[in-house]
Write an enzyme that holds these catalytic residues in place. Structure first.
Site, PDB file in Angstrom:
ATOM      1  N   ASP A   1      23.119  36.097  45.701  1.00 46.50           N
ATOM      2  CA  ASP A   1      23.489  37.216  44.827  1.00 46.50           C
ATOM      3  C   ASP A   1      22.832  37.042  43.456  1.00 46.50           C
ATOM      4  O   ASP A   1      23.228  36.190  42.670  1.00 46.50           O
ATOM      5  CB  ASP A   1      25.024  37.240  44.713  1.00 46.50           C
TER       6      ASP A   1
ATOM      7  N   ASP B   1      33.784  47.517  43.754  1.00 49.49           N
ATOM      8  CA  ASP B   1      32.982  46.416  43.220  1.00 49.49           C
ATOM      9  C   ASP B   1      32.964  46.610  41.712  1.00 49.49           C
ATOM     10  O   ASP B   1      32.306  47.518  41.202  1.00 49.49           O
ATOM     11  CB  ASP B   1      31.559  46.486  43.824  1.00 49.49           C
TER      12      ASP B   1
ATOM     13  N   GLU C   1      33.225  38.324  46.311  1.00 52.14           N
ATOM     14  CA  GLU C   1      32.035  39.171  46.556  1.00 52.14           C
ATOM     15  C   GLU C   1      31.231  38.717  47.774  1.00 52.14           C
ATOM     16  O   GLU C   1      30.841  39.550  48.598  1.00 52.14           O
ATOM     17  CB  GLU C   1      31.165  39.217  45.291  1.00 52.14           C
TER      18      GLU C   1
ATOM     19  N   LYS D   1      32.663  41.982  32.054  1.00 47.52           N
ATOM     20  CA  LYS D   1      33.099  41.071  33.124  1.00 47.52           C
ATOM     21  C   LYS D   1      32.913  39.602  32.720  1.00 47.52           C
ATOM     22  O   LYS D   1      33.675  38.738  33.135  1.00 47.52           O
ATOM     23  CB  LYS D   1      32.288  41.386  34.383  1.00 47.52           C
TER      24      LYS D   1
END
Ligand code: AMP
Length: 584
Positions: A169, A9, A147, A70
């Site tokens: 999330d 991850d 994800e 990211k």
């Protein structure tokens, strides 16, 4: 042996690496921790540092440290790091390389292949950038996995029946929600909505704004325009925010915050919840949108999975339950679930069997009783530890006395999902007395800590004075146990002559007859040993030795009560050994 493929991850705030070994998903510790901050830096000597070490220098050396790269993946830019420039792929490759090296150290073999996860909303460019980062780190990226799909896989998605799931999330910087459908074993993201600028960081910012206002009110000093002070404040308040997930309030103290004055602040959870409510309402709108995309209502959702550290905020779970009638699952650590799902996918590619992820959770809610604020003033159950919470856990809520000069409160513990005590299982109660004689509204903090063995420690503390009382209750159906009483009991009050088991029930007498003499001897020995133990406990021996003796006497009584002669024999031997060394 199947080929080694790891699951990664690669997160905005943190990254994790997991692998399937011996049929189980295993998190690989990175620098001794399952979670590594996605932080890259150059130390004062110009050496590359990755993870917590880099994060530690973030406040002191922001120009030599990069966090949240990211967010820039897929952009053709260079970011400065010290006096050098790097592409987002390069920075990400440093993170991946560190995970690879640490993983190799832990697993004792080279890691060449990986499944890496990305948000469902990542476009093709961003996915390719992730692939490139993997290549640069010396990893063959065998799959780029969404994800939410990883989260669904971690919860066994696709293992049995077809299912429709919602993955909620909420991380540090971004929020997304996805509808994931499993059909004939294929896990697919059907719709995804989100906000790339909504997350725990925004909650921190609200707390910072609040603290800045309070500081100004108290000291007439404006902290705005002082970036280092604001960064320090943010770190402290992020920590406080986490505490508010488990406690009803938290005291924040930062000494010499502006060089001269201290910040002293008490944050209450319900005020914090009012601050973040508008942001969380936005997340509910996203759920409605993604459900509308696939023409579903919340009732069609079979599982709701929580991903991302900020979903630990109790208000998130409450809003999903109360506003959407959705029961979220949070058995798997929301920080680790994506890496675990990536490992499941990696294991499947490598030809491993399908795996379940083992978690210890409480299958019931633990609550206490309180008088409701409604006009009927009924006695209702208020949840403290919600069901499906991973163990061990500890949670607190604050209550207020209802009467003026009320100097005692009867604290009750129940297990069950109903709001009505009579529909739940009573576990135990105790009285805390000696509270201050003040007007109604005296705050009492009620904490419940549940361990892996089902022992529930209930503590009531008067907030103003710290007066506190704790009782440990056995939630496995036995009677309530006061720790202090139990200690005394074990030390001296167990009356072996009255212990059940000395005379076997009638129907078993015949079968037991031949063994009677042995049992008699074991019991006589146990009695003698207990007398010697009691004598020793009255002498000046160390607390550790006393505890060991009490434990052994207790276990011996337990063996007698259960008529477990083999265990009694062992307890006798153990106690005899200890006494031998301690008696002079
Ligand atoms: P992630 O991006 O998934 O690593 O999530 C990081 C965010 O989760 C940060 O904003 C953290 O402050 C937040 N977070 C972590 N633990 C907790 C907690 N116990 N309660 C509330 N927020 C938390």
């Amino acid at each position: 042996m199947s080929e080694l493929i790891v699951g990664i991850d690669l997160g905005t705030t943190n990254s994790e690496l997991a692998v399937v070994r011996d049929g189980q998903v295993q998190l690989v510790p990175i620098h001794g921790n399952p979670i590594m901050p996605s932080c890259v830096g150059l130390d004062p000597a110009g050496r590359l540092i990755v993870g917590q070490t880099a994060k530690n220098q973030l406040v002191a050396a922001p120009e030599s440290t990069i966090l949240s790269i990211k967010r820039k993946m897929g952009e053709t830019i260079k970011v400065p790091l010290g006096d050098r420039q790097f592409s987002p792929e390069e920075i990400s490759s440093f993170i991946l390389r560190e995970l690879k090296l640490e993983g190799e150290k832990f697993l004792g073999q080279p890691i060449r292949k990986a499944v890496i996860t990305v948000p469902a909303f990542f476009n093709e460019r961003q996915r390719q950038a992730t692939q490139v980062a993997g290549d640069l780190a010396g990893l063959e990226v065998v799959r780029i996995l969404n994800e939410p799909t990883a989260a669904a896989l971690a919860y066994g998605g696709g293992a049995t029946a077809d299912e429709t799931m919602l993955v909620y999330d909420l991380g540090g910087g971004t929020f997304d929600v996805s509808v994931v459908q499993v059909e004939k074993g294929v896990v697919e993201v059907k719709a995804s909505h989100g906000d790339t600028h909504l997350g725990g960081d925004d909650f921190d910012q609200l707390l910072v704004d609040f603290a800045v206002q309070e500081f100004k009110k108290r000291h007439q000093v404006d902290l705005l325009g002082k970036p280092p002070t604001l960064r320090r404040l943010k770190v402290a308040l992020e920590r406080a925010k986490r505490t508010l997930s488990d406690e009803p309030f938290v005291a924040v103290r930062e000494e010499y915050l502006d060089g001269e004055r201290h910040l002293e602040l008490e944050l209450e959870r319900h005020i914090y919840e009012e601050m973040i409510l508008p942001l969380l309402e936005k997340t509910l709108e996203c759920i409605h949108k993604s459900l509308a995309d696939v023409k579903l209502t919340p009732a069609a959702i079979q599982k709701v999975m929580l991903v991302g550290g900020a979903t630990r905020t109790p208000l998130v779970q409450r809003l999903l339950q109360e506003r959407m009638r959705l029961e979220p699952r949070f058995e798997i650590n929301p920080d680790l679930i994506v890496a675990m799902g990536a490992a499941v996918q990696a294991g499947m590619i490598a030809g491993e069997q399908r795996h379940s992820i083992l978690v210890d959770i409480t299958p019931h809610t633990f609550c206490t009783t309180a008088i409701s604020r409604s006009e009927h003033h009924s006695l209702i159950c208020v949840p403290i530890i919600p069901r499906n919470t991973p163990l061990p856990t500890s949670k607190s809520e604050v209550f207020a006395t209802v009467g003026d000069n009320q100097d005692s409160v009867n604290v009750q513990a129940y297990q069950g999902e109903s709001i009505w005590p009579q529909e739940n299982t009573f576990i135990g109660d105790f009285l805390i007395s000696g509270l201050s004689k003040v007007p109604a509204g005296n705050q009492v903090v009620l904490s419940m800590a549940l361990d892996l063995n089902g022992m529930l420690k209930v503590t009531a503390t008067e907030k103003a004075t710290g007066l506190s009382k704790s009782v440990t209750m056995d939630t496995r159906g036995k009677v309530a146990l006061n720790i202090e009483d139990a200690r005394r009991n074990i030390a001296g009050l167990i009356d072996l002559d009255a212990i059940p088991g000395e005379s076997a029930p009638e129907e078993e007498v015949e079968e037991e007859a031949g063994k009677g003499a042995d049992h008699e001897t074991l019991l006589t020995t146990a009695k003698d040993l207990r007398k010697r133990a009691e004598a020793l406990l009255t002498r000046n021996i160390s607390e550790d030795d006393a505890n060991e003796i009490r434990d052994l006497v207790h276990q011996s009584a337990d063996a007698i009560a259960k008529r477990d002669w083999e265990a009694l024999g062992q307890q006798n031997d153990a106690l005899s050994d200890v006494l031998f060394y301690l008696e002079d």
